[in-house]
Design a protein around this motif. Structure first.
Motif, PDB file in Angstrom:
ATOM      1  N   LEU A 120      10.062   8.326  14.476  1.00 36.84           N
ATOM      2  CA  LEU A 120      10.759   7.439  13.531  1.00 36.84           C
ATOM      3  C   LEU A 120       9.976   6.143  13.339  1.00 36.84           C
ATOM      4  CD1 LEU A 120      13.303   6.541  11.873  1.00 36.84           C
ATOM      5  CD2 LEU A 120      14.095   5.467  13.982  1.00 36.84           C
ATOM      6  N   VAL A 121       9.515   5.571  14.441  1.00 37.23           N
ATOM      7  CA  VAL A 121       8.775   4.306  14.364  1.00 37.23           C
ATOM      8  C   VAL A 121       7.478   4.522  13.587  1.00 37.23           C
ATOM      9  CG1 VAL A 121       7.712   2.450  15.710  1.00 37.23           C
ATOM     10  CG2 VAL A 121       9.809   3.517  16.529  1.00 37.23           C
ATOM     11  N   TYR A 122       6.825   5.635  13.870  1.00 36.66           N
ATOM     12  CA  TYR A 122       5.578   5.952  13.155  1.00 36.66           C
ATOM     13  C   TYR A 122       5.824   6.059  11.644  1.00 36.66           C
ATOM     14  CZ  TYR A 122       1.775   8.598  11.154  1.00 36.66           C
ATOM     15  OH  TYR A 122       0.759   9.005  10.329  1.00 36.66           O
ATOM     16  N   LEU A 123       6.847   6.825  11.288  1.00 36.61           N
ATOM     17  CA  LEU A 123       7.132   7.043   9.868  1.00 36.61           C
ATOM     18  C   LEU A 123       7.464   5.722   9.174  1.00 36.61           C
ATOM     19  CD1 LEU A 123       7.535   9.260   7.672  1.00 36.61           C
ATOM     20  CD2 LEU A 123       9.962   9.094   8.180  1.00 36.61           C
ATOM     21  N   ALA A 124       8.251   4.894   9.859  1.00 34.41           N
ATOM     22  CA  ALA A 124       8.652   3.607   9.275  1.00 34.41           C
ATOM     23  C   ALA A 124       7.420   2.732   9.041  1.00 34.41           C
ATOM     24  CB  ALA A 124       9.645   2.913  10.207  1.00 34.41           C
ATOM     25  N   TRP A 125       6.543   2.651  10.034  1.00 33.45           N
ATOM     26  CA  TRP A 125       5.325   1.856   9.871  1.00 33.45           C
ATOM     27  C   TRP A 125       4.429   2.428   8.786  1.00 33.45           C
ATOM     28  CZ3 TRP A 125       3.537  -2.799  11.222  1.00 33.45           C
ATOM     29  CH2 TRP A 125       4.262  -3.523  12.186  1.00 33.45           C
ATOM     30  N   ASP A 126       4.382   3.746   8.721  1.00 33.55           N
ATOM     31  CA  ASP A 126       3.535   4.358   7.699  1.00 33.55           C
ATOM     32  C   ASP A 126       4.016   3.972   6.302  1.00 33.55           C
ATOM     33  OD1 ASP A 126       1.167   5.964   7.484  1.00 33.55           O
ATOM     34  OD2 ASP A 126       2.412   7.400   6.409  1.00 33.55           O
ATOM     35  N   LYS A 127       5.337   3.992   6.122  1.00 31.02           N
ATOM     36  CA  LYS A 127       5.888   3.585   4.825  1.00 31.02           C
ATOM     37  C   LYS A 127       5.547   2.133   4.539  1.00 31.02           C
ATOM     38  CE  LYS A 127      10.054   6.366   3.974  1.00 31.02           C
ATOM     39  NZ  LYS A 127      11.493   6.203   3.685  1.00 31.02           N
ATOM     40  N   LEU A 128       5.737   1.276   5.529  1.00 32.38           N
ATOM     41  CA  LEU A 128       5.462  -0.151   5.325  1.00 32.38           C
ATOM     42  C   LEU A 128       3.994  -0.374   4.948  1.00 32.38           C
ATOM     43  CD1 LEU A 128       6.434  -3.167   5.575  1.00 32.38           C
ATOM     44  CD2 LEU A 128       5.452  -3.105   7.877  1.00 32.38           C
ATOM     45  N   LEU A 129       3.099   0.280   5.681  1.00 31.56           N
ATOM     46  CA  LEU A 129       1.667   0.076   5.416  1.00 31.56           C
ATOM     47  C   LEU A 129       1.288   0.629   4.045  1.00 31.56           C
ATOM     48  CD1 LEU A 129       0.322   0.860   8.999  1.00 31.56           C
ATOM     49  CD2 LEU A 129       0.423  -1.392   7.891  1.00 31.56           C
ATOM     50  N   CYS A 130       1.957   1.700   3.629  1.00 31.54           N
ATOM     51  CA  CYS A 130       1.712   2.235   2.278  1.00 31.54           C
ATOM     52  C   CYS A 130       2.163   1.243   1.222  1.00 31.54           C
ATOM     53  CB  CYS A 130       2.444   3.552   2.060  1.00 31.54           C
ATOM     54  SG  CYS A 130       1.637   4.940   2.819  1.00 31.54           S
ATOM     55  N   VAL A 131       3.323   0.634   1.430  1.00 32.76           N
ATOM     56  CA  VAL A 131       3.814  -0.351   0.454  1.00 32.76           C
ATOM     57  C   VAL A 131       2.845  -1.529   0.383  1.00 32.76           C
ATOM     58  CG1 VAL A 131       5.650  -1.988  -0.110  1.00 32.76           C
ATOM     59  CG2 VAL A 131       6.237   0.272   0.759  1.00 32.76           C
ATOM     60  N   ILE A 132       2.407  -2.008   1.541  1.00 33.98           N
ATOM     61  CA  ILE A 132       1.484  -3.150   1.553  1.00 33.98           C
ATOM     62  C   ILE A 132       0.199  -2.785   0.813  1.00 33.98           C
ATOM     63  CG2 ILE A 132       0.052  -4.619   3.039  1.00 33.98           C
ATOM     64  CD1 ILE A 132       2.331  -4.555   5.104  1.00 33.98           C
ATOM     65  N   ALA A 133      -0.333  -1.591   1.099  1.00 35.40           N
ATOM     66  CA  ALA A 133      -1.578  -1.163   0.439  1.00 35.40           C
ATOM     67  C   ALA A 133      -1.368  -1.037  -1.069  1.00 35.40           C
ATOM     68  CB  ALA A 133      -2.057   0.166   1.023  1.00 35.40           C
ATOM     69  N   GLU A 134      -0.204  -0.510  -1.443  1.00 35.12           N
ATOM     70  CA  GLU A 134       0.097  -0.350  -2.863  1.00 35.12           C
ATOM     71  C   GLU A 134       0.106  -1.719  -3.552  1.00 35.12           C
ATOM     72  OE1 GLU A 134       3.328   2.591  -3.413  1.00 35.12           O
ATOM     73  OE2 GLU A 134       4.062   1.094  -4.848  1.00 35.12           O
ATOM     74  N   VAL A 135       0.766  -2.677  -2.906  1.00 34.07           N
ATOM     75  CA  VAL A 135       0.858  -4.022  -3.489  1.00 34.07           C
ATOM     76  C   VAL A 135      -0.534  -4.665  -3.586  1.00 34.07           C
ATOM     77  CG1 VAL A 135       1.714  -6.361  -3.068  1.00 34.07           C
ATOM     78  CG2 VAL A 135       3.245  -4.411  -2.781  1.00 34.07           C
ATOM     79  N   LEU A 136      -1.331  -4.492  -2.540  1.00 29.70           N
ATOM     80  CA  LEU A 136      -2.641  -5.155  -2.536  1.00 29.70           C
ATOM     81  C   LEU A 136      -3.644  -4.484  -3.474  1.00 29.70           C
ATOM     82  CD1 LEU A 136      -3.258  -6.318   1.148  1.00 29.70           C
ATOM     83  CD2 LEU A 136      -2.105  -7.467  -0.724  1.00 29.70           C
ATOM     84  N   THR A 137      -3.348  -3.249  -3.921  1.00 28.38           N
ATOM     85  CA  THR A 137      -4.309  -2.564  -4.794  1.00 28.38           C
ATOM     86  C   THR A 137      -3.787  -2.355  -6.213  1.00 28.38           C
ATOM     87  OG1 THR A 137      -3.561  -0.406  -4.013  1.00 28.38           O
ATOM     88  CG2 THR A 137      -5.462  -1.327  -2.913  1.00 28.38           C
ATOM     89  N   GLU A 138      -2.552  -2.759  -6.485  1.00 28.37           N
ATOM     90  CA  GLU A 138      -1.964  -2.382  -7.784  1.00 28.37           C
ATOM     91  C   GLU A 138      -2.529  -3.175  -8.958  1.00 28.37           C
ATOM     92  OE1 GLU A 138       2.222  -2.931  -7.364  1.00 28.37           O
ATOM     93  OE2 GLU A 138       2.066  -5.113  -7.329  1.00 28.37           O
ATOM     94  N   LYS A 139      -3.217  -4.268  -8.679  1.00 27.90           N
ATOM     95  CA  LYS A 139      -3.741  -5.052  -9.807  1.00 27.90           C
ATOM     96  C   LYS A 139      -5.157  -4.634 -10.211  1.00 27.90           C
ATOM     97  CE  LYS A 139      -0.693  -8.907  -8.872  1.00 27.90           C
ATOM     98  NZ  LYS A 139      -0.542 -10.221  -8.218  1.00 27.90           N
ATOM     99  N   TYR A 140      -5.694  -3.606  -9.530  1.00 25.09           N
ATOM    100  CA  TYR A 140      -7.022  -3.108  -9.866  1.00 25.09           C
ATOM    101  C   TYR A 140      -7.018  -2.505 -11.266  1.00 25.09           C
ATOM    102  CZ  TYR A 140      -8.759  -3.409  -5.062  1.00 25.09           C
ATOM    103  OH  TYR A 140      -9.179  -3.853  -3.849  1.00 25.09           O
ATOM    104  N   ARG A 141      -8.095  -2.687 -11.971  1.00 24.74           N
ATOM    105  CA  ARG A 141      -8.223  -1.972 -13.252  1.00 24.74           C
ATOM    106  C   ARG A 141      -9.692  -1.707 -13.519  1.00 24.74           C
ATOM    107  NH1 ARG A 141      -4.626  -5.431 -16.246  1.00 24.74           N
ATOM    108  NH2 ARG A 141      -4.188  -6.512 -14.313  1.00 24.74           N
TER     109      ARG A 141
END
Ligand code: HEM
Length: 141
Positions: A120-141
């Protein structure tokens, strides 16, 4: 989206690691540069020897950003907006590196939390890190 249970799992595991927050980022970055050596190209101005002061100091900045995401789980996009601009417009880090760093953060968390780093802890962290990565890369074009 993180469920209430996952948020709690992140918050309590992160609180448990409080005494190590200063060092966790440096440890994850040291792993990143050793395992995924291609990520070093973004840090030509750093001393990249394992555990160097540059790595340690930068690790503290990364941990501070993760900490603020954890404290603002309803508004991760807003709280990391400046960092998103920086990574997309100035640094232009190839997004694959975010996956590499996430893996290294998982290993770092697991080696500190040991048995507490359950599925559970692993899955939760994985989701969080995915969201962070998504936010930090979403302005790429
Ligand atoms: C800078 C956070 C992923 C490369 C930074 C800074 C923070 C940060 C807080 C400092 C910004 C400032 O000084 O104002 C994060 C977070 C990440 C992440 C939370 C994902 C969890 C990455 C990845 C790379 C990268 C995957 C490339 C492998 C850089 C570089 C800098 C930087 C080159 C500038 C370093 C300097 O010259 O001081 N990042 N970062 N970041 N980041 Fe990231």
């Amino acid at each position: 989206v993180l469920t209430a249970e996952e948020r709690k799992a992140i918050q309590s595991s992160w609180a448990k690691l409080a005494p190590e927050h200063d060092d966790l980022g440096g440890e994850a970055l040291t792993r990143l540069f050793q395992v995924y050596t291609q990520s070093k190209i973004y840090f030509p101005h750093f001393d990249l020897c394992p555990g160097s002061n540059d790595i340690h100091r930068h690790g503290q900045k990364v941990v501070k950003a993760i900490d603020s995401a954890i404290k603002n789980m309803d508004n991760i996009r807003g709280c990391l907006s400046d960092l998103s601009d920086l990574h997309a417009y100035n640094l232009r880090v190839d997004p694959v590196n975010f996956k590499f760093l996430a893996r290294c953060i998982h290993v770092t968390l697991a080696s500190s939390l040991r048995g507490d780093y359950n599925a559970l802890v692993y899955l939760a962290w994985d989701k969080l890190l995915c969201v962070i990565a998504e936010v930090l890369t979403e302005k790429y074009r």
